[in-house]
Design an enzyme around this catalytic site. Structure first.
Site, PDB file in Angstrom:
ATOM      1  N   MET A 178      -9.959   1.804  -2.897  1.00 45.54           N
ATOM      2  CA  MET A 178      -8.943   2.144  -1.713  1.00 45.54           C
ATOM      3  C   MET A 178      -8.677   3.623  -1.933  1.00 45.54           C
ATOM      4  O   MET A 178      -7.663   4.051  -2.183  1.00 45.54           O
ATOM      5  CB  MET A 178      -7.875   1.359  -1.646  1.00 45.54           C
ATOM      6  CG  MET A 178      -7.087   1.473  -0.543  1.00 45.54           C
ATOM      7  SD  MET A 178      -5.734   0.370  -0.160  1.00 45.54           S
ATOM      8  CE  MET A 178      -5.166   0.629   1.608  1.00 45.54           C
ATOM      9  N   CYS A 219      -4.510   4.771  -2.613  1.00 46.94           N
ATOM     10  CA  CYS A 219      -3.542   3.876  -2.743  1.00 46.94           C
ATOM     11  C   CYS A 219      -3.440   3.323  -4.325  1.00 46.94           C
ATOM     12  O   CYS A 219      -4.545   2.926  -4.785  1.00 46.94           O
ATOM     13  CB  CYS A 219      -3.923   2.549  -2.064  1.00 46.94           C
ATOM     14  SG  CYS A 219      -2.676   1.022  -2.210  1.00 46.94           S
ATOM     15  N   HIS A 231       0.870  -1.103   0.004  1.00 50.29           N
ATOM     16  CA  HIS A 231      -0.068  -0.010  -0.240  1.00 50.29           C
ATOM     17  C   HIS A 231       0.949   1.068   0.062  1.00 50.29           C
ATOM     18  O   HIS A 231       2.108   1.350   0.387  1.00 50.29           O
ATOM     19  CB  HIS A 231      -0.912  -0.053   1.134  1.00 50.29           C
ATOM     20  CG  HIS A 231      -1.747  -1.076   1.524  1.00 50.29           C
ATOM     21  ND1 HIS A 231      -2.589  -1.450   0.244  1.00 50.29           N
ATOM     22  CD2 HIS A 231      -1.861  -2.134   2.140  1.00 50.29           C
ATOM     23  CE1 HIS A 231      -3.355  -2.550   0.767  1.00 50.29           C
ATOM     24  NE2 HIS A 231      -3.013  -2.905   2.068  1.00 50.29           N
ATOM     25  N   HIS A 257      -4.185  -0.218  -5.640  1.00 53.02           N
ATOM     26  CA  HIS A 257      -5.710  -0.714  -5.218  1.00 53.02           C
ATOM     27  C   HIS A 257      -6.779   0.565  -5.469  1.00 53.02           C
ATOM     28  O   HIS A 257      -7.546   0.282  -4.801  1.00 53.02           O
ATOM     29  CB  HIS A 257      -5.634  -1.315  -3.791  1.00 53.02           C
ATOM     30  CG  HIS A 257      -4.951  -2.319  -3.373  1.00 53.02           C
ATOM     31  ND1 HIS A 257      -3.721  -2.219  -2.772  1.00 53.02           N
ATOM     32  CD2 HIS A 257      -4.651  -3.580  -3.891  1.00 53.02           C
ATOM     33  CE1 HIS A 257      -3.049  -3.088  -2.368  1.00 53.02           C
ATOM     34  NE2 HIS A 257      -3.528  -4.155  -3.295  1.00 53.02           N
TER      35      HIS A 257
END
Length: 224
Positions: free
Chosen positions: A154, A146, A106, A149
């Site tokens: 995210m 992120c 991340h 993602h």
């Protein structure tokens, strides 16, 4: 010389010697006490100086800074920032947000922020256990995501406002509030006194109705 005269003559020097020794002991004790007092005063002065220095050091090291709020990155492997994804995280200016990675792969990429802000995020991809923090000073909305993602949703938002709500987006929520939170003080003894007063009034009212409130035709024997 008679025996009685001899004993009387011998007792005078002995008494004088005893008195002299007693006076000397008293003087010695007085000197010791005086010396002890001086020593005690010096110790007390030293203690006062040490205490003053300690207090100054503690006061000098206390300062500044706002509160710290923790945002978990990928909690339990979930593709969210918590808090921040479900609802914006509201904080006051000067608050430090500490991002803590709870799963792997991340990062934090800033999508938008106020014009005067200088938040750079943290674009290198990190894994579980990594921590990154930033202090937010400028009022406004900060949006970030992120990169690996983002397509999975995210993303998150931080709102820096003068008066953050009590929930603050941090999971506290806007549940039911206690009455005292609206500025109405409630004390237990007031509740108890009101209950007892209500019982007494009920008893008096019932007695009055039974004794004086009957109809003249219900067996009192009195004519209207």
């Amino acid at each position: 010389m008679k025996r009685r005269d001899f004993l009387r003559a011998a007792s005078v020097p002995a008494a004088a010697t005893t008195a002299s020794a007693t006076a000397g002991l008293g003087a010695a004790q007085e000197t010791e006490t005086s010396g002890g007092t001086a020593t005690g005063t010096a110790t007390e002065t030293g203690t006062g100086t040490a205490t003053g220095t300690g207090t100054g050091t503690e006061a000098g090291g206390g300062g500044g800074g706002g509160e710290t709020v923790t945002v978990t990155v990928g909690p339990g492997g979930s593709l969210v920032y918590e808090p921040g994804t479900e609802e914006p995280l509201e904080i006051a200016p000067g608050t430090t947000v500490e991002f803590v990675w709870d799963s792997d792969n991340h990062n934090i990429v800033v999508d938008s922020q106020p014009e005067d802000a200088n938040w750079g995020g943290h674009e290198p991809i990190e894994n579980t256990g990594f921590e990154y923090s930033h202090t937010f000073e400028t009022l406004g909305t900060y949006e970030y995501y992120c990169d690996p993602h983002r397509s999975a949703g995210m993303e998150a938002t931080i709102e820096v406002v003068e008066n953050p709500s009590s929930g603050g987006g941090g999971g506290g929520g806007g549940g039911e509030k206690e009455l005292h939170e609206f500025g109405v003080p409630i004390h237990a003894h007031w509740v108890g006194a009101a209950t007892i007063l209500g019982i007494i009034v009920t008893i008096i009212f019932t007695f009055y109705i039974l004794k004086y409130g009957e109809s003249p035709h219900t067996g009192t024997g009195r004519n209207g």
